[in-house]
Scaffold this active site. Structure first.
Site, PDB file in Angstrom:
ATOM      1  N   ASN A   1      -3.374   2.399   8.877  1.00  0.00           N
ATOM      2  CA  ASN A   1      -4.119   1.052   9.413  1.00  0.00           C
ATOM      3  C   ASN A   1      -4.555   0.935  10.601  1.00  0.00           C
ATOM      4  OD1 ASN A   1      -0.869   1.251   9.120  1.00  0.00           O
ATOM      5  ND2 ASN A   1      -1.227  -0.813  10.318  1.00  0.00           N
TER       6      ASN A   1
ATOM      7  N   SER B   1      -2.327  -4.306  -1.547  1.00  0.00           N
ATOM      8  CA  SER B   1      -1.796  -5.741  -1.105  1.00  0.00           C
ATOM      9  C   SER B   1      -3.333  -6.462  -1.351  1.00  0.00           C
ATOM     10  CB  SER B   1      -1.501  -5.700   0.212  1.00  0.00           C
ATOM     11  OG  SER B   1      -1.819  -6.928   1.134  1.00  0.00           O
TER      12      SER B   1
ATOM     13  N   CYS C   1      -0.822  -5.727  13.324  1.00  0.00           N
ATOM     14  CA  CYS C   1       0.565  -5.985  12.884  1.00  0.00           C
ATOM     15  C   CYS C   1       1.659  -5.987  13.926  1.00  0.00           C
ATOM     16  CB  CYS C   1       1.278  -5.178  11.932  1.00  0.00           C
ATOM     17  SG  CYS C   1       0.318  -5.146  10.656  1.00  0.00           S
TER      18      CYS C   1
HETATM   19  C1  LIG Z   1      -1.018  -4.453   5.679  1.00  0.00           C
HETATM   20  C2  LIG Z   1      -0.514  -3.497   5.233  1.00  0.00           C
HETATM   21  C3  LIG Z   1       1.025  -3.563   4.699  1.00  0.00           C
HETATM   22  C4  LIG Z   1       1.603  -4.771   4.468  1.00  0.00           C
HETATM   23  O1  LIG Z   1       1.115  -5.515   3.602  1.00  0.00           O
HETATM   24  P1  LIG Z   1       1.155  -7.280   3.485  1.00  0.00           P
HETATM   25  O2  LIG Z   1       0.448  -7.631   2.083  1.00  0.00           O
HETATM   26  O3  LIG Z   1       0.533  -7.782   4.676  1.00  0.00           O
HETATM   27  O4  LIG Z   1       2.696  -7.332   3.376  1.00  0.00           O
HETATM   28  C5  LIG Z   1       1.600  -2.283   4.533  1.00  0.00           C
HETATM   29  N1  LIG Z   1       1.049  -1.186   4.656  1.00  0.00           N
HETATM   30  C6  LIG Z   1      -0.231  -0.988   5.253  1.00  0.00           C
HETATM   31  C7  LIG Z   1      -0.618   0.413   5.629  1.00  0.00           C
HETATM   32  C8  LIG Z   1      -0.770  -2.047   5.668  1.00  0.00           C
HETATM   33  O5  LIG Z   1      -2.089  -1.932   6.269  1.00  0.00           O
END
Ligand SMILES: *Cc1c(COP(=O)(O)O)cnc(C)c1O
Length: 353
Positions: free
Chosen positions: A122, A170, A296
């Protein structure tokens, strides 16, 4: 899309909406409908996959393998498992953020139950060799989970071809609302629920389903994959134009992440001797939303664990800026962005020296 809640939430209609979304998600990754479970977010999908698989396979062993650059939803789940009697190996990554397949193979033990490696990072956008990891996992009889939260909609994912046993996604990372996620788990894999209660989601995830958001994630996934090539090409063009403009117009910059195996809409640059938080405020005043290192961990003073893991020096870590392009962006947006970044970098470099 106008959602009339009273209409779609009612009894059998609600169930039909959920099953229809399940079918769309299953189809997009070449899974069966009954292998898809709805959750509240990507983090919950990661928790359910990792804890659910580790607890259900305790008789085989208590060891799992992941990487140092996973999302906190995976890393903190692993830390919790370590505090509860499990063992975790954290694979290192090279300067572009890729794991080593040799190190992975060498880390597999007789009691290894699970490998959890993200499809794409990410922060720096690096795409891992998922198909090869799947091949290794299969040959050693180890379950393979991938956090595909960033990859879903941005990469073609075929869980059979890639030998993926579990895959997290997600909603809000693919243009659906916040507060919904999904998890695929191969029906041959043993896994158990971590949230207890009613019989929803085939006894694997208790709790009333978020029907409107499930409808939305199903639609979003279907739309993204219905014109995948076009959408992908567009994002890649924006990204590549941005990267070449920044590299040709600003000195002392470093592209973080793999130049080629990279998410189509991701660019992460370090500007030497620039404080990215100042740059962010400057960009914000022009209506530009970007993030420093990682969204994050924004607001926390800790340097990004991902940038540390790729071996970035301090003077480059603090100047890391992540830009993510979406389907609504245009080449004009990129030109505007490059112009503002150039002005910002020159201003703050001058101020700092
Ligand atoms: C955003 C993200 C998550 C978490 O997802 P949420 O829906 O925000 O809890 C997990 N892994 C990666 C790689 C992400 O980019």
């Amino acid at each position: 899309m106008v959602i009339r809640q009273h209409y779609i939430l009612c009894g059998r209609r609600g169930r039909k909406v959920v099953e229809n979304a399940r079918k769309k998600i299953a189809k997009s990754i070449n899974a069966s409908n009954e292998e898809i479970y709805f959750t509240s977010c990507g983090s919950e999908s990661d928790n359910l996959a990792i804890k659910g698989i580790m607890f259900a396979n305790k008789l085989k062993g208590k060891h799992m393998i992941t990487s140092k650059i996973e999302h906190p939803a995976v890393l903190n789940t692993c830390r919790w498992l370590e505090n509860n009697g499990f063992e975790v190996t954290y694979l290192s990554v090279d300067c572009n953020g890729k794991i080593s397949l040799k190190e992975l193979e060498d880390s597999i033990r007789n009691d290894t139950v699970l490998i959890s490696i993200m499809s794409a990072n990410n922060e720096i956008g690096t795409i891992q060799p998922i198909e090869q990891i799947g091949k290794i996992a299969k040959s050693k009889g180890v379950v393979f989970h991938t956090d595909a939260v960033q990859a879903m909609g941005n990469m073609l994912l075929d869980v059979k071809k890639m030998n993926v046993d579990a895959l997290s996604m997600s909603g809000h990372k693919l243009y659906a609302p916040k507060g919904v996620g999904a998890l695929y788990v191969n029906s041959d894999i043993k896994f158990e629920q971590i949230q207890h209660g009613g019989h929803q989601e085939k006894n694997k995830r208790a709790g009333t389903e978020n029907v409107p958001s499930i409808l939305a994630i199903g639609e979003a996934v279907e739309l993204l994959y219905s014109d995948f090539e076009e959408h992908n090409k567009k994002l890649q063009n924006l990204r590549d134009f941005f990267i070449s403009e920044i590299e040709s117009k600003i000195c002392d910059v470093r592209l973080n992440g793999d130049r080629f195996d990279r998410l189509p809409g991701n660019a992460n640059f370090s500007f030497k001797n620039v404080d990215a938080s100042q740059l962010l405020l400057y960009l914000d005043s022009f209506g530009i939303c970007a993030s420093a290192g990682s969204a994050c961990t924004a607001g926390s003073a800790e340097p990004s664990h991902v940038l540390l893991a790729i071996g970035l020096k301090e003077e480059y870590i603090q100047g890391a800026l992540r830009v993510t392009f979406g389907i609504d962006n245009t080449i004009e947006d990129v030109k505007y962005l490059v112009d503002k970044i150039k002005c910002g970098v020159e201003k703050y470099r001058a101020d700092n020296t």
